[in-house]
Design a protein around this motif. Structure first.
Motif, PDB file in Angstrom:
ATOM      1  N   VAL A 254       0.825  -1.197   0.000  1.00 14.05           N
ATOM      2  CA  VAL A 254       0.000   0.000   0.000  1.00 14.05           C
ATOM      3  C   VAL A 254       0.865   1.255   0.000  1.00 14.05           C
ATOM      4  O   VAL A 254       0.601   2.224  -0.737  1.00 14.05           O
ATOM      5  CB  VAL A 254      -0.945  -0.009   1.215  1.00 14.05           C
ATOM      6  N   ALA A 255       1.919   1.276   0.803  1.00 16.79           N
ATOM      7  CA  ALA A 255       2.788   2.458   0.870  1.00 16.79           C
ATOM      8  C   ALA A 255       3.485   2.708  -0.468  1.00 16.79           C
ATOM      9  O   ALA A 255       3.582   3.860  -0.930  1.00 16.79           O
ATOM     10  CB  ALA A 255       3.820   2.283   1.985  1.00 16.79           C
ATOM     11  N   ARG A 256       3.961   1.658  -1.116  1.00 18.10           N
ATOM     12  CA  ARG A 256       4.601   1.820  -2.431  1.00 18.10           C
ATOM     13  C   ARG A 256       3.605   2.332  -3.470  1.00 18.10           C
ATOM     14  O   ARG A 256       3.937   3.189  -4.296  1.00 18.10           O
ATOM     15  CB  ARG A 256       5.178   0.474  -2.882  1.00 18.10           C
ATOM     16  N   PHE A 257       2.394   1.822  -3.415  1.00 19.02           N
ATOM     17  CA  PHE A 257       1.377   2.227  -4.381  1.00 19.02           C
ATOM     18  C   PHE A 257       1.066   3.714  -4.250  1.00 19.02           C
ATOM     19  O   PHE A 257       1.020   4.459  -5.241  1.00 19.02           O
ATOM     20  CB  PHE A 257       0.114   1.388  -4.164  1.00 19.02           C
ATOM     21  N   VAL A 258       0.862   4.166  -3.024  1.00 18.65           N
ATOM     22  CA  VAL A 258       0.531   5.570  -2.805  1.00 18.65           C
ATOM     23  C   VAL A 258       1.720   6.459  -3.154  1.00 18.65           C
ATOM     24  O   VAL A 258       1.564   7.512  -3.799  1.00 18.65           O
ATOM     25  CB  VAL A 258       0.085   5.790  -1.346  1.00 18.65           C
ATOM     26  N   PHE A 259       2.925   6.064  -2.776  1.00 12.98           N
ATOM     27  CA  PHE A 259       4.112   6.873  -3.073  1.00 12.98           C
ATOM     28  C   PHE A 259       4.353   6.970  -4.571  1.00 12.98           C
ATOM     29  O   PHE A 259       4.660   8.056  -5.096  1.00 12.98           O
ATOM     30  CB  PHE A 259       5.334   6.259  -2.386  1.00 12.98           C
ATOM     31  N   PHE A 260       4.204   5.855  -5.274  1.00 14.85           N
ATOM     32  CA  PHE A 260       4.469   5.859  -6.712  1.00 14.85           C
ATOM     33  C   PHE A 260       3.531   6.818  -7.438  1.00 14.85           C
ATOM     34  O   PHE A 260       3.957   7.657  -8.238  1.00 14.85           O
ATOM     35  CB  PHE A 260       4.320   4.441  -7.270  1.00 14.85           C
ATOM     36  N   HIS A 261       2.239   6.718  -7.173  1.00 13.40           N
ATOM     37  CA  HIS A 261       1.283   7.547  -7.901  1.00 13.40           C
ATOM     38  C   HIS A 261       1.247   8.982  -7.372  1.00 13.40           C
ATOM     39  O   HIS A 261       0.663   9.850  -8.032  1.00 13.40           O
ATOM     40  CB  HIS A 261      -0.106   6.927  -7.824  1.00 13.40           C
TER      41      HIS A 261
ATOM     42  N   ASN B 192      16.526   5.490 -10.146  1.00 11.23           N
ATOM     43  CA  ASN B 192      17.524   4.806 -10.977  1.00 11.23           C
ATOM     44  C   ASN B 192      16.930   4.234 -12.249  1.00 11.23           C
ATOM     45  O   ASN B 192      17.671   3.745 -13.103  1.00 11.23           O
ATOM     46  CB  ASN B 192      18.205   3.692 -10.180  1.00 11.23           C
ATOM     47  N   HIS B 193      15.605   4.226 -12.401  1.00  7.64           N
ATOM     48  CA  HIS B 193      14.948   3.697 -13.606  1.00  7.64           C
ATOM     49  C   HIS B 193      14.070   4.789 -14.214  1.00  7.64           C
ATOM     50  O   HIS B 193      12.836   4.717 -14.159  1.00  7.64           O
ATOM     51  CB  HIS B 193      14.103   2.464 -13.271  1.00  7.64           C
ATOM     52  N   PRO B 194      14.674   5.827 -14.753  1.00  5.92           N
ATOM     53  CA  PRO B 194      13.843   6.909 -15.321  1.00  5.92           C
ATOM     54  C   PRO B 194      13.070   6.496 -16.567  1.00  5.92           C
ATOM     55  O   PRO B 194      12.069   7.124 -16.894  1.00  5.92           O
ATOM     56  CB  PRO B 194      14.878   7.994 -15.641  1.00  5.92           C
ATOM     57  N   LYS B 195      13.511   5.443 -17.252  1.00  3.91           N
ATOM     58  CA  LYS B 195      12.783   5.011 -18.439  1.00  3.91           C
ATOM     59  C   LYS B 195      11.484   4.291 -18.082  1.00  3.91           C
ATOM     60  O   LYS B 195      10.525   4.329 -18.842  1.00  3.91           O
ATOM     61  CB  LYS B 195      13.661   4.083 -19.275  1.00  3.91           C
ATOM     62  N   GLN B 196      11.475   3.626 -16.960  1.00  5.30           N
ATOM     63  CA  GLN B 196      10.265   2.912 -16.535  1.00  5.30           C
ATOM     64  C   GLN B 196       9.333   3.796 -15.705  1.00  5.30           C
ATOM     65  O   GLN B 196       8.114   3.669 -15.798  1.00  5.30           O
ATOM     66  CB  GLN B 196      10.632   1.664 -15.730  1.00  5.30           C
ATOM     67  N   ALA B 197       9.904   4.663 -14.855  1.00  7.47           N
ATOM     68  CA  ALA B 197       9.107   5.516 -13.969  1.00  7.47           C
ATOM     69  C   ALA B 197       9.606   6.941 -14.085  1.00  7.47           C
ATOM     70  O   ALA B 197      10.782   7.218 -13.825  1.00  7.47           O
ATOM     71  CB  ALA B 197       9.200   5.038 -12.526  1.00  7.47           C
TER      72      ALA B 197
ATOM     73  N   SER C 129       9.406  10.881 -12.915  1.00  3.72           N
ATOM     74  CA  SER C 129       9.003  11.699 -11.783  1.00  3.72           C
ATOM     75  C   SER C 129       8.101  12.829 -12.254  1.00  3.72           C
ATOM     76  O   SER C 129       8.326  13.439 -13.302  1.00  3.72           O
ATOM     77  CB  SER C 129      10.235  12.266 -11.081  1.00  3.72           C
ATOM     78  N   SER C 130       7.062  13.104 -11.491  1.00  6.01           N
ATOM     79  CA  SER C 130       6.156  14.191 -11.844  1.00  6.01           C
ATOM     80  C   SER C 130       6.814  15.554 -11.663  1.00  6.01           C
ATOM     81  O   SER C 130       6.426  16.529 -12.303  1.00  6.01           O
ATOM     82  CB  SER C 130       4.892  14.117 -10.972  1.00  6.01           C
ATOM     83  N   GLN C 131       7.839  15.633 -10.790  1.00 10.97           N
ATOM     84  CA  GLN C 131       8.595  16.865 -10.578  1.00 10.97           C
ATOM     85  C   GLN C 131      10.074  16.478 -10.483  1.00 10.97           C
ATOM     86  O   GLN C 131      10.609  16.286  -9.398  1.00 10.97           O
ATOM     87  CB  GLN C 131       8.136  17.572  -9.300  1.00 10.97           C
ATOM     88  N   PRO C 132      10.742  16.325 -11.639  1.00 10.17           N
ATOM     89  CA  PRO C 132      12.124  15.794 -11.646  1.00 10.17           C
ATOM     90  C   PRO C 132      13.066  16.673 -10.839  1.00 10.17           C
ATOM     91  O   PRO C 132      12.898  17.899 -10.739  1.00 10.17           O
ATOM     92  CB  PRO C 132      12.492  15.789 -13.136  1.00 10.17           C
TER      93      PRO C 132
ATOM     94  N   HIS D 240      10.755  14.334   1.931  1.00  9.46           N
ATOM     95  CA  HIS D 240      10.078  15.615   1.745  1.00  9.46           C
ATOM     96  C   HIS D 240      10.684  16.412   0.597  1.00  9.46           C
ATOM     97  O   HIS D 240      10.084  17.405   0.161  1.00  9.46           O
ATOM     98  CB  HIS D 240      10.140  16.438   3.033  1.00  9.46           C
ATOM     99  N   LEU D 241      11.860  15.995   0.104  1.00  3.05           N
ATOM    100  CA  LEU D 241      12.409  16.636  -1.087  1.00  3.05           C
ATOM    101  C   LEU D 241      11.488  16.453  -2.283  1.00  3.05           C
ATOM    102  O   LEU D 241      11.440  17.311  -3.177  1.00  3.05           O
ATOM    103  CB  LEU D 241      13.798  16.072  -1.406  1.00  3.05           C
ATOM    104  N   PHE D 242      10.760  15.341  -2.339  1.00  4.70           N
ATOM    105  CA  PHE D 242       9.824  15.129  -3.434  1.00  4.70           C
ATOM    106  C   PHE D 242       8.653  16.111  -3.368  1.00  4.70           C
ATOM    107  O   PHE D 242       8.047  16.419  -4.395  1.00  4.70           O
ATOM    108  CB  PHE D 242       9.287  13.699  -3.401  1.00  4.70           C
ATOM    109  N   LYS D 243       8.339  16.580  -2.175  1.00  2.67           N
ATOM    110  CA  LYS D 243       7.198  17.469  -2.001  1.00  2.67           C
ATOM    111  C   LYS D 243       7.588  18.932  -2.175  1.00  2.67           C
ATOM    112  O   LYS D 243       6.905  19.686  -2.885  1.00  2.67           O
ATOM    113  CB  LYS D 243       6.603  17.258  -0.601  1.00  2.67           C
ATOM    114  N   ALA D 244       8.653  19.368  -1.542  1.00  5.52           N
ATOM    115  CA  ALA D 244       9.095  20.768  -1.619  1.00  5.52           C
ATOM    116  C   ALA D 244      10.610  20.794  -1.745  1.00  5.52           C
ATOM    117  O   ALA D 244      11.325  21.074  -0.779  1.00  5.52           O
ATOM    118  CB  ALA D 244       8.636  21.543  -0.390  1.00  5.52           C
ATOM    119  N   PRO D 245      11.143  20.467  -2.923  1.00  2.00           N
ATOM    120  CA  PRO D 245      12.604  20.368  -3.059  1.00  2.00           C
ATOM    121  C   PRO D 245      13.318  21.702  -2.899  1.00  2.00           C
ATOM    122  O   PRO D 245      14.418  21.751  -2.342  1.00  2.00           O
ATOM    123  CB  PRO D 245      12.778  19.799  -4.468  1.00  2.00           C
ATOM    124  N   GLU D 246      12.744  22.798  -3.371  1.00  2.00           N
ATOM    125  CA  GLU D 246      13.442  24.079  -3.329  1.00  2.00           C
ATOM    126  C   GLU D 246      13.607  24.566  -1.899  1.00  2.00           C
ATOM    127  O   GLU D 246      14.634  25.149  -1.550  1.00  2.00           O
ATOM    128  CB  GLU D 246      12.662  25.097  -4.151  1.00  2.00           C
TER     129      GLU D 246
END
Length: 1270
Positions: free
Chosen positions: A471-478, A563-568, A570-573, A617-623
């Motif tokens: 469940v945690a992986r599913f929510v984090f991925f999407h 490490n797999h940018p071709k498969q997944a 990021s919505s905010q690289p 939290h870098l994925f949420k507010a990296p700047e």
């Protein structure tokens, strides 16, 4: 005559015999009285005691009398008494099996015979027969005597005719009898007798229930052929009987409208339909096509309850059919419309039905069908059941796994056609919106995410670690990634979204992920690791079975995705700099884990948690977190270098000397992180700070205290103010359920009637009126007035005294131009007002953010006070915390500020001042602490609020405790010294305290308290000082003694007596002043008391209070002197006390009087006893004349009649008195009384004569003049 004597003797003998039997023990008769009492517990106790008594005595005459009284009591006039006698009769018959039931039945019929009973007692006789049969049925012996069963049924059948009194109770009783008898008795005895009742099964619900019970209990006796003879059909549920059955069910539903329960006949019919194979016919024709066609009411509620009760009885196919039908849809509409206050809600009952089903069902497939069925019931895409549903805790692991798969599939590919979606009436009218489908998908996905998170957050759910991670992986991925190409290493990329995620859904996913991360942080070990958990003394949270943190697994999963940018994708690289910060974070965590393998420390684990959390939290507010991540890495590196024992280079040492300490940097990082709207970050920051407390320096604490400084409230920190958007995000993540409730409230708003729109219009008008009133109340803006004057002057619309122009001189075009100008002016003014309101709202939000941030910072203060209570740095918290308390007490605060103030006060008083651990090494800070003590006491005397002063005084006592330090260790000697000597030395020990200076400080405070009319200091404060530091009490006793007579007011003088009394009662003070000093003190106290008790006036409450306090001190002093036999002259005190009775008026009782005589008793003077004098009855009779009977008192007599009596003699008066004189003695007395009353009041008589007689004479003269003219 002889015959009468014989009959009389026989009756007397019988009475004597009965009296002899029954009056042997009065307790026996009391049992029957208790059986008739309204209290149920009393009745039950009486039944138990009666049976025990009969078994113990075992007397035939008492047993016979018992049956007679119980049979008579069945028809008791009191409704609550009948059940008591019925229960007692049944229990007695069950206890004494040798008594024949037939005899009791005959007694019941004979006693309560309807033919011989009077008409007004028929109702009682009916109930007597009914409760008699119930008693026989409760005896559990009916099956042994078939003829009695037949007699009971026949008696009940005769009672069914009286429905106006008994309603359906006889039929229900027959149903209860059928539950107890065997099939042989039914077939041989009852079948023929009950044919009429069974044939009339479709008349009432009770008669149908009787038939259903008979079919269930005796299937061999009621075969299809027998049923066909009785009912005309071999089955109960068929197409012909459906109309009859539905009418019976409607009647049953209305009968239980107030009870809110499911009628038993409905559930029995459902079970029979399953047995006969006609469930589909019964459900579709009987329930859907008949019951649900009625208006919303009892029939609908009965259908919903029948649905919940049917869940354990149905197969998987039947469950799917029922849960996707019309009943479920109408139930959903009811749930949505019932959200308004005051409406009946059936949802809690349905939750109970589902919970009981899941708890009792072990079939995962059935459990899954029910969960999917209820989750598919949606209103415009949003499921009706709440996202946080407690029933999921009863799911089997296999069913839970399949349910999670269904939720994920529905999230990825929302198939609205497979959902049981419905619209309310007003939603059907407003179906023209084009985005309805997109909104439905968003609402459905939002609910699914919340449901997945709730499965992890509920600790009662039987879940495995793999499911939690899935469940945690599913929510984090999407939340942060999008699948581009399928990969076996990343299962989330194998299934793509049928409808792409929009920004709203992704925001919900982000907030849900960090809420899920917090839930995982609090997860305890699962059942698979129960042995490991049992071996640990402390329960472990936030780790898996192998000891790895949950957050570390998620960071590793994020690393795989990066490490797999071709498969997944990021919505905010990440930018290169952000990617480098992520890589360095992974390296730092790896190095920390290596060190943890060598030596596990709390500090190491805390740094790991902080790194991992900031990294996610870098994925949420990296700047915003990039700089924090860099500072954190450098700070940890420097902390590790500090711990390294190797020699450092000169450059490194020079760099460290120039830059701030690593702890200061870490504190700044923690403060920055606390501004983030995350409870998880707040907890991790608290953990990290707890681990670095031993290394915290004074500048680091200054940074924390600067945030809490009330003087800097106006200087708002930028990092806090800019977090307004994140505050809103926190509300969406933490209060996800509130949003769901808002959605449901939106649905219920759409269910409102047209009348509600009128109400809304009225509300809008009221709101507009309120706004207009507010505008009127506001002060007129001068600039706005000037602008309006300019506009009017430009249009020549302003009247002046010279030209006298008015609006009538303007033409239509000028008026239109004037209207446009005024409209533009008012529009601009309105915008200005709105801007002011927005600015005010913004300032309020900023203040709330600042206050919320300070509440979080208090966590760090609390941690340091608890972990480092013995550090000298703790002393730096005293003044800042007092400033916060002082500022909070003086300001009118809202609830948030009150919580902040309450928490600050708790930390200061309970965790700082009252802590058993305190700083014990202050040799180099003696001067500073004495200055702090002087400053605190000076400030406390200038305050106006005693509650704030109490905190300052507590701080002063804390400073004195720190200055004193720990008590010296007793010398190690083999000989034991007396405890008094050792305690005396300990009491005199004050460590680094400058006794002269400290005594002067407290002496000044005491003098201020006694010399000021309004002082914030209180007596209890000095009492605490005396109790904690007796040596200071000894030094301050002289000042307190002088204030007994020199206090500014009597109140202060009385409080001085209280202080001296508390000091003298203190055992430690007695030890310090033992010997001549104590005798000298007693002499001084005596002199002061003699001077204080020389009072002249004690009428005021203040003076009485002072005298009471003084007498209490006198009582202790005299008692102590007499007990210790001290050489103190108490005669002057005794003389003053004896003379006090002249100045004080004593009452019979009261605190002052009781205390005074308690003191005088110590001198041997007893309180005089007041003899009660009985009043003389003869004198009373002479003083109080008896009231004459039959005569009105003087106050009740009419005044007008008395005026007539007072008039002078005339024709009219004499004519009125003549008949009164001839009517009897009573009226003569009455007139005589009136005469005496008038004579008794000469003033009144003269007044009436002087005022009334001239007027009457004038009227009489005028009448004579008129007659003469005629």
């Amino acid at each position: 005559m002889s015959t009468e004597m014989v009959e009389l003797s026989i009756q007397t003998a019988e009475l004597v015999r009965r009296a002899g039997v029954l009056q042997q023990n009065r307790v026996f008769l009391d049992f029957f009285w208790d059986l008739a009492k309204p209290d149920q517990e009393v009745r039950l106790k009486a039944v138990e005691d009666l049976i025990q008594y009969l078994k113990t005595n075992n007397k035939a005459d008492e047993l016979e009398y018992t049956f007679k009284r119980l049979v008579d009591g069945l028809a008791h006039t009191r409704d609550t008494a009948r059940p008591g006698f019925s229960l007692a009769l049944g229990q007695v018959l069950s206890a004494f099996e040798d008594v024949s039931l037939q005899d009791i039945l005959n007694r019941i019929k004979e006693k309560h015979n309807l033919q011989t009973t009077k008409k007004k007692l028929v109702r009682n006789a009916l109930f007597g027969n009914l409760f008699g049969v119930l008693a026989l049925q409760q005896s559990s012996r009916l099956s042994k005597e078939p003829q009695v069963v037949l007699g009971c049924v026949q008696l009940l059948q005769s009672l069914t005719q009286h429905r106006q009194h008994l309603k359906d109770l006889p039929t229900k009783t027959m149903t209860d009898i059928l539950h107890e008898i065997p099939e042989e008795v039914f077939e041989e005895v009852l079948l023929s007798a009950m044919q009429t009742d069974l044939a009339a099964a479709f008349r009432t619900p009770e008669q149908l229930q009787l038939l259903l019970v008979a079919l269930h209990r005796f299937p061999q006796s009621l075969k299809p052929k027998k049923l066909k003879k009785l009912l005309g059909s071999s089955t109960i549920i068929n197409a012909d009987n459906i109309p009859k059955l539905t009418e019976v069910l409607k009647t049953a539903a209305r009968s239980v409208k107030k009870e809110h329960v499911l009628p038993g006949v409905a559930l029995d019919l459902l079970k029979l339909s399953l047995k006969e194979g006609s469930f589909q016919l019964f459900w579709n024709k009987g329930i859907i096509d008949s019951m649900l066609k009625e208006h919303l009411g009892p029939t609908h509620y009965m259908s919903f309850r029948l649905l919940g009760s049917a869940l354990p009885l149905l197969s998987v196919a039947q469950l799917k059919e029922v849960l996707s039908g019309q009943v479920m849809m109408l139930y959903g509409e009811h749930v949505v419309s019932a959200q308004k206050p005051g409406r009946y809600k059936l949802a809690p009952e349905m939750d109970t039905y589902v919970s009981d089903f899941l708890q009792g069902c072990l079939d995962p497939e059935k459990q899954l069908s029910v969960m999917v069925g209820f989750s598919s019931l949606t209103n415009q895409g949003y499921p009706v059941v709440p996202s946080v549903w407690r029933v999921v805790q009863h799911l089997q692991p296999a069913a839970l796994q399949q349910y999670v798969v269904w939720l994920k599939t529905m999230f990825l590919r929302p198939e609205l056609d497979k959902l049981l979606d419905f619209n309310t009436r007003k939603q059907r009218v407003n179906q023209e919106r084009q985005e309805q489908k997109e909104d439905s998908i968003f609402r459905l996905r939002k609910w699914i995410v919340a449901r997945l998170s709730s499965l992890i957050d509920n600790h009662q759910v039987k879940r495995q670690e793999d499911l939690v991670m899935d469940v945690a992986r599913f929510v984090f991925f999407h939340a942060f990634f999008t699948a581009k190409k399928a990969s076996a290493d990343i299962p989330e990329t194998t299934e793509k979204l049928s409808v792409p995620l929009d920004d709203r859904t992704r925001a919900v996913l982000v907030n849900s992920f960090f809420g899920l991360l917090l839930s995982m942080h609090h997860l305890h070990l699962t059942n698979d690791s129960a042995e490991d958990e049992a071996s640990n003394q402390k329960r472990v949270f936030g780790v898996t079975a192998d000891g790895t943190m949950w957050i570390y697994h998620l960071v590793q999963y994020a690393q795989v995705l990066l490490n797999h940018p071709k498969q997944a994708q990021s919505s905010q690289p990440f930018t290169p700099e952000q990617g480098q910060a992520w890589d360095s974070m992974m390296e730092s965590v790896a190095s920390l884990k290596k060190k943890a393998k060598k030596k596990l420390s709390e500090e190491n684990t805390a740094f790991q948690q902080l790194f991992l959390l900031v990294g996610l939290h870098l994925f949420k507010a990296p700047e915003e977190l990039l700089d924090i991540m860099k500072d954190l890495q450098s700070c940890v590196d420097r902390a590790n270098e500090k711990g390294n024992k190797k020699k450092k280079t000169r450059a490194t040492e020079k760099q460290e000397e120039e830059g701030p300490h690593w702890v200061e940097v870490m504190v700044d990082i923690l403060l920055s992180l606390l501004s983030q709207p995350s409870r998880h970050i707040r907890q991790v920051c608290k953990t990290v700070f707890s681990s670095i407390c031993p290394h915290v320096t004074a500048p680091a604490l200054s940074a924390i205290l600067d945030v809490l400084d009330p003087a800097k409230d106006d200087e708002e920190d930028g990092v806090v103010v800019v977090m307004d958007d994140y505050k809103n995000q926190e509300k969406t993540s933490d209060d996800d359920d509130e949003e769901l409730e808002d959605d449901e409230s939106d649905q219920e708003d759409e269910e409102e009637d047209d009348d509600d729109h009128d109400d809304d219009d009225d509300d809008d008008e009221e709101a507009m009126d309120e706004e207009e009133e507010e505008l009127e109340e506001e002060a007129v803006d001068q600039n706005f007035r000037l602008e309006m004057m300019k506009v009017l002057q430009q249009q020549n619309a302003l009247a002046t005294e010279e030209d006298g122009s008015s609006d009538e001189d303007l033409d239509d075009e000028a008026m239109m131009e004037l209207d446009k100008s005024l409209a533009a002016l008012f529009s601009e003014q309105k915008k200005k007002n709105e801007a002011k309101k927005e600015e005010k709202t913004k300032i309020q939000k900023e203040k709330m953010l600042v206050r919320d941030f300070k509440i979080k910072v208090l966590d760090l203060v609390e941690v340091f006070v608890n972990r480092q209570a013995g550090s000298p740095l703790v002393l730096g918290f005293v003044e800042p915390l007092l400033a916060i308390i002082d500022r909070g007490m003086r300001s009118d605060s809202n609830q948030q500020e009150q919580d902040f103030l309450r928490r600050t006060a708790d930390i200061f008083r309970n965790q700082l001042c009252r802590s058993k651990v305190y700083c014990r090494t202050v040799d180099d800070q003696q001067w500073e602490l004495h200055e702090l003590l002087d400053k605190l006491m000076t400030k406390s005397q200038k305050l106006s609020d005693s509650s704030v002063c109490l905190y300052y005084f507590s701080a002063s006592l804390y400073v004195v405790k720190v200055l004193r330090g720990p008590l010296p260790a007793p010398p190690e000697t083999k000989e034991k010294r007396p405890t008094n000597r050792a305690s005396a030395t300990e009491l005199k020990f004050m460590g680094n305290v400058d006794m002269d200076r400290v005594t002067a400080i407290f002496r000044g405070a005491l003098s201020s308290y006694m010399s000021r009319r309004k002082s914030p200091l209180t007596t209890q404060m000095f009492t605490d000082l005396f109790n904690r530091f007796p040596i200071l009490c000894v030094n301050l006793l002289d000042e307190a003694l002088q204030c007994i007579t020199s206090g500014v007011r009597p109140h202060q003088q009385g409080q001085a007596c209280v202080l001296v009394l508390r000091a003298m009662q203190n055992r430690d003070v007695q030890r310090l002043l033992s010997g001549p000093p104590w005798i000298s003190l007693c002499v001084k106290v005596t002199d002061q008391l003699v001077a204080s008790l020389q009072v002249s006036d004690t009428e005021t409450n203040v003076m009485k209070e002072k005298v009471v306090k003084t007498l209490e001190l006198c009582q202790f002093l005299v008692k102590h002197v007499h007990q210790q036999k001290l050489t103190v002259d108490l005669e002057p005190l005794k003389e003053v006390l004896q003379s006090l009775t002249r100045a004080v008026t004593f009452r019979k009782t009261g605190q002052l009087e009781d205390t005074y005589w308690a003191v005088m008793k110590l001198f041997g003077v007893m309180k005089p006893k007041v003899e009660k004098i009985k009043p003389d009855e003869n004198n009373e009779q002479q003083q109080v004349p008896k009231k004459k009977k039959g005569f009105l008192p003087e106050t009740k007599k009419r005044k007008k009649r008395m005026k007539l009596v007072l008039e002078p003699a005339g024709d009219k008066v004499t004519s009125m008195n003549k008949p009164a004189a001839g009517k009897g003695q009573g009226k003569k007395k009455r007139s005589a009384d009136g005469a005496t009353a008038s004579q008794a009041n000469p003033a009144k008589k003269s007044k009436t004569q002087s005022e009334s007689n001239p007027i009457r004479k004038k009227k009489h003269l005028k009448q004579k003049e008129k007659g003469e003219k005629k």
